[in-house]
Design a protein around this motif. Structure first.
Motif, short mmCIF file in Angstrom:
data_model
loop_
_atom_site.label_atom_id
_atom_site.label_comp_id
_atom_site.label_asym_id
_atom_site.label_seq_id
_atom_site.Cartn_x
_atom_site.Cartn_y
_atom_site.Cartn_z
N ASP A 1 0.84 -1.20 0.00
CA ASP A 1 0.00 0.00 0.00
C ASP A 1 0.88 1.25 0.00
O ASP A 1 2.11 1.17 -0.07
CB ASP A 1 -0.97 0.00 1.19
CG ASP A 1 -0.26 -0.02 2.54
OD1 ASP A 1 0.99 0.12 2.59
OD2 ASP A 1 -0.96 -0.18 3.55
N LYS A 2 0.23 2.40 0.10
CA LYS A 2 0.95 3.68 0.06
C LYS A 2 1.98 3.76 1.18
O LYS A 2 3.10 4.25 0.97
CB LYS A 2 -0.05 4.84 0.15
CG LYS A 2 0.59 6.20 0.00
CD LYS A 2 -0.44 7.30 -0.04
CE LYS A 2 0.23 8.65 -0.24
NZ LYS A 2 -0.75 9.73 -0.37
N TRP B 1 6.19 5.71 -7.68
CA TRP B 1 4.82 5.32 -8.01
C TRP B 1 4.69 3.83 -7.82
O TRP B 1 5.67 3.09 -7.89
CB TRP B 1 4.50 5.64 -9.47
CG TRP B 1 4.55 7.09 -9.82
CD1 TRP B 1 3.51 7.98 -9.81
CD2 TRP B 1 5.69 7.81 -10.29
NE1 TRP B 1 3.95 9.21 -10.23
CE2 TRP B 1 5.29 9.14 -10.52
CE3 TRP B 1 7.03 7.48 -10.52
CZ2 TRP B 1 6.15 10.12 -10.99
CZ3 TRP B 1 7.90 8.45 -10.98
CH2 TRP B 1 7.45 9.76 -11.21
N LEU B 2 3.45 3.36 -7.64
CA LEU B 2 3.22 1.95 -7.37
C LEU B 2 1.94 1.47 -8.03
O LEU B 2 0.92 2.16 -8.02
CB LEU B 2 3.09 1.75 -5.85
CG LEU B 2 2.63 0.40 -5.35
CD1 LEU B 2 3.70 -0.67 -5.62
CD2 LEU B 2 2.30 0.46 -3.87
N ASP B 3 2.00 0.26 -8.60
CA ASP B 3 0.81 -0.48 -9.03
C ASP B 3 0.77 -1.74 -8.17
O ASP B 3 1.48 -2.70 -8.46
CB ASP B 3 0.87 -0.83 -10.50
CG ASP B 3 -0.30 -1.69 -10.94
OD1 ASP B 3 -1.19 -1.98 -10.11
OD2 ASP B 3 -0.33 -2.11 -12.12
N VAL C 1 -1.34 -4.05 -7.86
CA VAL C 1 -1.91 -5.24 -8.50
C VAL C 1 -0.82 -5.98 -9.28
O VAL C 1 -0.65 -7.20 -9.13
CB VAL C 1 -3.09 -4.86 -9.41
CG1 VAL C 1 -3.59 -6.07 -10.18
CG2 VAL C 1 -4.22 -4.25 -8.59
N SER C 2 -0.06 -5.28 -10.09
CA SER C 2 1.02 -5.91 -10.85
C SER C 2 2.28 -6.10 -10.00
O SER C 2 3.15 -6.89 -10.35
CB SER C 2 1.38 -5.08 -12.09
OG SER C 2 2.04 -3.89 -11.71
N LYS D 1 4.46 -3.71 -9.52
CA LYS D 1 5.53 -2.88 -10.07
C LYS D 1 5.58 -1.53 -9.36
O LYS D 1 4.55 -0.90 -9.13
CB LYS D 1 5.33 -2.67 -11.56
CG LYS D 1 5.53 -3.95 -12.37
CD LYS D 1 5.49 -3.65 -13.84
CE LYS D 1 5.59 -4.90 -14.65
NZ LYS D 1 6.94 -5.42 -14.76
#
Length: 82
Positions: free
Chosen positions: A15-16, A41-43, A45-46, A48
């Motif tokens: 999470d953040k 930055w963050l995804d 789900v993937s 990455k």
């Protein structure tokens, strides 16, 4: 000073707060390599994560990330910007 973007794998479900902790680990030691991490930055789900930084070399960026606990081999110099 050159600009770099790098990509990390393995951040699925983070999470953040987790991204902030990883970013803070970089910030704590970045000066030792003459690097500055501008943004991350963050995804989740993937899994990455992406970082924008400036520094003397790709290798300096890699060393900071490795020492901070989230190494990556995907570091790209970005010489053209608009």
């Amino acid at each position: 000073m050159p600009t770099f973007i790098d990509v990390h794998e393995g951040f699925v479900g983070v999470d953040k707060a987790g991204l902030q902790a990883a970013h803070d680990a970089d910030l704590a030691i970045e000066a030792e390599e003459g690097v500055h991490f501008e943004k991350a930055w963050l995804d989740p789900v993937s899994g990455k994560a992406f970082c924008l930084s400036t520094g003397p070399s790709k290798e300096a960026i890699q060393r900071v990330h490795e020492r901070a606990g989230h190494g990556t081999l995907e570091v790209y110099e970005v010489p053209v910007e608009v």
